[in-house]
Design a protein around this motif. Structure first.
Motif, PDB file in Angstrom:
ATOM      1  N   LYS A 145     -68.695  26.296   0.817  1.00  0.00           N
ATOM      2  CA  LYS A 145     -67.635  25.907   1.890  1.00  0.00           C
ATOM      3  C   LYS A 145     -66.411  26.705   1.479  1.00  0.00           C
ATOM      4  O   LYS A 145     -66.325  27.167   0.290  1.00  0.00           O
ATOM      5  N   VAL A 146     -65.561  26.620   2.463  1.00  0.00           N
ATOM      6  CA  VAL A 146     -64.118  27.048   2.437  1.00  0.00           C
ATOM      7  C   VAL A 146     -63.232  25.932   2.632  1.00  0.00           C
ATOM      8  O   VAL A 146     -63.541  25.173   3.868  1.00  0.00           O
ATOM      9  N   ILE A 147     -62.239  25.818   1.990  1.00  0.00           N
ATOM     10  CA  ILE A 147     -61.267  24.590   2.260  1.00  0.00           C
ATOM     11  C   ILE A 147     -60.138  25.340   2.487  1.00  0.00           C
ATOM     12  O   ILE A 147     -59.390  25.911   1.664  1.00  0.00           O
ATOM     13  N   ALA A 148     -59.596  25.136   3.679  1.00  0.00           N
ATOM     14  CA  ALA A 148     -58.094  25.863   4.080  1.00  0.00           C
ATOM     15  C   ALA A 148     -57.144  24.996   4.106  1.00  0.00           C
ATOM     16  O   ALA A 148     -57.199  23.677   4.460  1.00  0.00           O
ATOM     17  N   HIS A 149     -55.934  25.188   3.545  1.00  0.00           N
ATOM     18  CA  HIS A 149     -54.805  24.400   3.678  1.00  0.00           C
ATOM     19  C   HIS A 149     -53.593  25.289   4.665  1.00  0.00           C
ATOM     20  O   HIS A 149     -53.236  26.143   4.694  1.00  0.00           O
ATOM     21  N   PHE A 150     -53.293  24.224   5.697  1.00  0.00           N
ATOM     22  CA  PHE A 150     -52.624  24.653   6.641  1.00  0.00           C
ATOM     23  C   PHE A 150     -50.983  24.340   6.477  1.00  0.00           C
ATOM     24  O   PHE A 150     -50.528  23.607   5.489  1.00  0.00           O
ATOM     25  N   SER A 151     -50.312  24.966   7.302  1.00  0.00           N
ATOM     26  CA  SER A 151     -48.689  24.899   6.933  1.00  0.00           C
ATOM     27  C   SER A 151     -48.258  23.552   7.376  1.00  0.00           C
ATOM     28  O   SER A 151     -47.076  23.166   6.997  1.00  0.00           O
ATOM     29  N   ASP A 152     -48.885  22.815   7.906  1.00  0.00           N
ATOM     30  CA  ASP A 152     -48.326  21.468   8.555  1.00  0.00           C
ATOM     31  C   ASP A 152     -48.770  20.401   7.386  1.00  0.00           C
ATOM     32  O   ASP A 152     -48.446  19.220   7.477  1.00  0.00           O
ATOM     33  N   GLY A 153     -49.377  20.788   6.100  1.00  0.00           N
ATOM     34  CA  GLY A 153     -49.771  19.822   5.075  1.00  0.00           C
ATOM     35  C   GLY A 153     -51.156  19.571   5.143  1.00  0.00           C
ATOM     36  O   GLY A 153     -51.750  18.969   4.205  1.00  0.00           O
ATOM     37  N   SER A 154     -52.021  19.697   6.304  1.00  0.00           N
ATOM     38  CA  SER A 154     -53.392  19.293   6.284  1.00  0.00           C
ATOM     39  C   SER A 154     -54.379  20.452   5.741  1.00  0.00           C
ATOM     40  O   SER A 154     -53.894  21.495   5.416  1.00  0.00           O
ATOM     41  N   ILE A 171     -54.265  36.721   4.726  1.00  0.00           N
ATOM     42  CA  ILE A 171     -55.888  36.436   4.310  1.00  0.00           C
ATOM     43  C   ILE A 171     -56.051  37.362   3.492  1.00  0.00           C
ATOM     44  O   ILE A 171     -56.789  37.396   2.424  1.00  0.00           O
ATOM     45  N   ARG A 172     -55.846  38.709   3.903  1.00  0.00           N
ATOM     46  CA  ARG A 172     -56.258  40.077   3.452  1.00  0.00           C
ATOM     47  C   ARG A 172     -55.584  40.132   1.806  1.00  0.00           C
ATOM     48  O   ARG A 172     -56.287  40.406   0.890  1.00  0.00           O
ATOM     49  N   GLN A 173     -54.237  39.838   1.779  1.00  0.00           N
ATOM     50  CA  GLN A 173     -53.657  39.767   0.451  1.00  0.00           C
ATOM     51  C   GLN A 173     -54.303  38.861  -0.416  1.00  0.00           C
ATOM     52  O   GLN A 173     -54.354  39.153  -1.515  1.00  0.00           O
ATOM     53  N   ALA A 174     -54.762  37.661  -0.162  1.00  0.00           N
ATOM     54  CA  ALA A 174     -55.325  36.620  -0.913  1.00  0.00           C
ATOM     55  C   ALA A 174     -56.671  37.246  -1.517  1.00  0.00           C
ATOM     56  O   ALA A 174     -57.017  36.883  -2.540  1.00  0.00           O
ATOM     57  N   ILE A 175     -57.459  38.065  -0.802  1.00  0.00           N
ATOM     58  CA  ILE A 175     -58.842  38.315  -1.228  1.00  0.00           C
ATOM     59  C   ILE A 175     -58.768  39.817  -1.962  1.00  0.00           C
ATOM     60  O   ILE A 175     -59.949  40.202  -2.462  1.00  0.00           O
ATOM     61  N   LEU A 176     -57.546  40.668  -1.809  1.00  0.00           N
ATOM     62  CA  LEU A 176     -57.718  41.814  -2.496  1.00  0.00           C
ATOM     63  C   LEU A 176     -57.169  41.762  -3.643  1.00  0.00           C
ATOM     64  O   LEU A 176     -56.456  40.747  -4.139  1.00  0.00           O
ATOM     65  N   TRP A 291     -64.155  44.272   3.267  1.00  0.00           N
ATOM     66  CA  TRP A 291     -63.533  43.301   4.354  1.00  0.00           C
ATOM     67  C   TRP A 291     -63.888  42.042   4.132  1.00  0.00           C
ATOM     68  O   TRP A 291     -63.655  40.997   4.806  1.00  0.00           O
ATOM     69  N   SER A 292     -64.667  41.565   3.117  1.00  0.00           N
ATOM     70  CA  SER A 292     -65.003  40.244   2.774  1.00  0.00           C
ATOM     71  C   SER A 292     -65.026  39.921   1.230  1.00  0.00           C
ATOM     72  O   SER A 292     -65.258  40.685   0.418  1.00  0.00           O
ATOM     73  N   GLU A 293     -64.814  38.555   0.991  1.00  0.00           N
ATOM     74  CA  GLU A 293     -65.073  37.842  -0.275  1.00  0.00           C
ATOM     75  C   GLU A 293     -65.801  36.600  -0.032  1.00  0.00           C
ATOM     76  O   GLU A 293     -64.983  35.507   0.394  1.00  0.00           O
ATOM     77  N   GLY A 294     -66.986  36.287  -0.574  1.00  0.00           N
ATOM     78  CA  GLY A 294     -67.487  35.144  -0.423  1.00  0.00           C
ATOM     79  C   GLY A 294     -67.674  34.665   0.873  1.00  0.00           C
ATOM     80  O   GLY A 294     -68.136  35.381   1.681  1.00  0.00           O
ATOM     81  N   ARG A 295     -66.961  33.414   1.430  1.00  0.00           N
ATOM     82  CA  ARG A 295     -66.911  32.993   2.592  1.00  0.00           C
ATOM     83  C   ARG A 295     -65.841  33.287   3.484  1.00  0.00           C
ATOM     84  O   ARG A 295     -65.453  32.517   4.326  1.00  0.00           O
ATOM     85  N   VAL A 296     -65.224  34.320   3.206  1.00  0.00           N
ATOM     86  CA  VAL A 296     -63.749  34.799   3.710  1.00  0.00           C
ATOM     87  C   VAL A 296     -63.981  36.303   4.170  1.00  0.00           C
ATOM     88  O   VAL A 296     -64.276  37.055   3.402  1.00  0.00           O
ATOM     89  N   VAL A 297     -63.679  36.523   5.324  1.00  0.00           N
ATOM     90  CA  VAL A 297     -63.838  37.986   6.172  1.00  0.00           C
ATOM     91  C   VAL A 297     -62.729  38.053   7.018  1.00  0.00           C
ATOM     92  O   VAL A 297     -62.042  37.544   7.629  1.00  0.00           O
ATOM     93  N   LEU A 298     -62.462  39.552   7.065  1.00  0.00           N
ATOM     94  CA  LEU A 298     -61.287  40.158   7.680  1.00  0.00           C
ATOM     95  C   LEU A 298     -61.696  40.648   9.179  1.00  0.00           C
ATOM     96  O   LEU A 298     -63.013  41.258   9.131  1.00  0.00           O
ATOM     97  N   ALA A 299     -60.915  40.756  10.092  1.00  0.00           N
ATOM     98  CA  ALA A 299     -61.451  41.116  11.540  1.00  0.00           C
ATOM     99  C   ALA A 299     -60.094  41.787  12.140  1.00  0.00           C
ATOM    100  O   ALA A 299     -59.072  41.367  11.675  1.00  0.00           O
TER     101      ALA A 299
END
Length: 420
Positions: A145-154, A171-176, A291-299
């Motif tokens: 899985k991927v757990i995403a953390h949002f700007s509203d705290g959720s 997102i790209r900055q985080a996986i490069l 363009w990807s790392e694990g369960r994260v991909v760029l488009a």
């Protein structure tokens, strides 16, 4: 609902509600997946300047069943004129409307970015969860899985996170790897905004060259508004940094760089100061080895921004979303295979449209001296007199992107039948 392969539907988070993000949502939901689009702006970002469709981008829109909707919103731009300081056309290259060959400087399919965004949103909103005013601030992932953390705290748990968050993608900055620089700089900068239209603003785009490697473009998209573009060659630290400064500072910068430009510059600068829309950017391409790392991909631009001078930014985003969705829909139970196929299938196309941008040719179109400008206009006028641009466009066997072909439909046949 299960998708066409018999696997369980994926829970997909798309970071970014622009053209690529919405197109991806369109195709993934038709493959049976549950898609959430998180857009950091508080509402649909249906603004921006004029964009176009070319080559496989037209085909991608047609396969979505949206070509008629696009045709209903086209901007009437018949061609591009190169004008002198009095506004007199020295050479004009018309759009290729024959339906064959290659698009010219003006595409047969010119449309405002906001209209295209609304068309894509209307086509995807009933099956997609859109969340506005929220960005993806971080994430963590494992094999499941991927757990995403949002700007509203959720936070939220997903099977796949797609970074469709543009040229400056977080997102790209985080996986490069740390310290990676994905930008291929062209030494060029652009700003654009809207001003009131006047009677002299026609349906042919005016391009005015200014000594010092500067250019002004004027194009009008409706009876009330005209778009203004300032473009320049400059490799200074100040020019690269100004795009991150407050808008007022950006406006001051552009006004100072074009103060002596002539033609309608005074009108354009006055309109810039009160324009409700203004955007300033460095012209770059995004080039990465993965363009990807694990369960994260760029488009879209986050993966393969080709720059405005490719003419394929929007088309590239639509085609990339089509290919990515197709691989996910065909291999929902094997994401590593799907993402690897996405890279293998799309990379030749992305390389081809990025390769269309030749900095040396761009510099020829932005001369440093008046003598060079006069020579460029004379050569272009002769070519137009001999109908060279028209003949080249009509007789070309391939549009931008070369001979690369769109793969089969992104929605498995069983999913398409079941969705009728």
């Amino acid at each position: 609902m299960a998708n066409g392969s018999g696997a369980h539907p994926l829970r997909v988070l798309v970071a970014g509600g622009g053209i690529a993000g919405q197109a991806l949502a369109f195709w993934l939901t038709r493959g049976g997946h549950r898609v959430t689009v998180a857009e950091r702006f508080p509402a649909l970002r249906a603004n921006g300047a004029q964009v176009d469709l070319r080559g496989r981008g037209i085909e991608a829109i047609e396969r979505m069943g949206l070509l008629d909707a696009v045709r209903g919103k086209l901007v009437d731009e018949r061609g591009v004129a190169f004008v002198d300081a009095r506004g007199r056309a020295k050479a004009t290259i018309m759009a290729n409307t024959s339906g064959q060959g290659r698009q010219t400087l003006t595409s047969e399919y010119e449309i405002m970015r906001g209209d295209l965004v609304r068309i894509l949103h209307d086509a995807s909103k009933d099956d997609t969860e859109y969340v506005f005013g929220v960005s993806v601030d971080g994430f963590e992932q494992d094999e499941q899985k991927v757990i995403a953390h949002f700007s509203d705290g959720s936070s939220g748990e997903f099977d796949l996170l797609v970074g469709a968050d543009g040229q400056g993608s977080r997102i790209r900055q985080a996986i490069l790897p740390a310290g990676s620089d994905p930008y291929w700089r062209l030494g060029m900068h652009m700003a654009y905004w809207f001003i009131p239209r006047t009677a002299s603003d026609g349906d042919i785009r005016d391009t005015y060259m200014v000594p010092g490697g500067r250019q002004i473009m004027r194009r009008s998209h409706n009876p009330a508004e005209t778009q203004v573009y300032f473009v320049m060659r400059e490799e200074s630290e100040e020019a690269s940094a100004v795009h991150r400064e407050p808008v007022e500072r950006q406006r001051e910068f552009w006004a100072s760089r074009f103060r002596d430009a002539g033609w309608q510059t005074e009108r354009f600068v006055d309109g810039m100061r009160t324009s409700p829309f203004f955007y300033s950017q460095e012209i770059v391409q995004v080039r990465t080895d993965t363009w990807s790392e694990g369960r994260v991909v760029l488009a879209g631009d986050a993966a393969h921004c080709a720059s405005p001078y490719s003419g394929m930014g929007v088309s590239g985003g639509l085609v990339g979303a089509y290919v990515l969705a197709g691989e996910i829909n065909r291999h929902p139970g094997d994401l590593p295979a799907a993402l690897a196929n996405y890279d293998n299938v799309l990379r030749p196309f992305a390389d081809a449209i990025q390769g269309e941008v030749n900095p040396r040719l761009l510099r020829l179109g932005m001369p440093m001296t008046q003598r060079a400008i006069d020579a460029f206009q004379a050569a272009t006028a002769l070519a137009c007199f001999l109908r060279v641009p028209d003949l080249v466009a009509r007789l070309s066997k391939e549009d931008r992107g070369g001979g690369w072909q769109l793969p089969e439909n992104p929605v498995p046949i069983s999913a398409r039948v079941r969705g009728r």
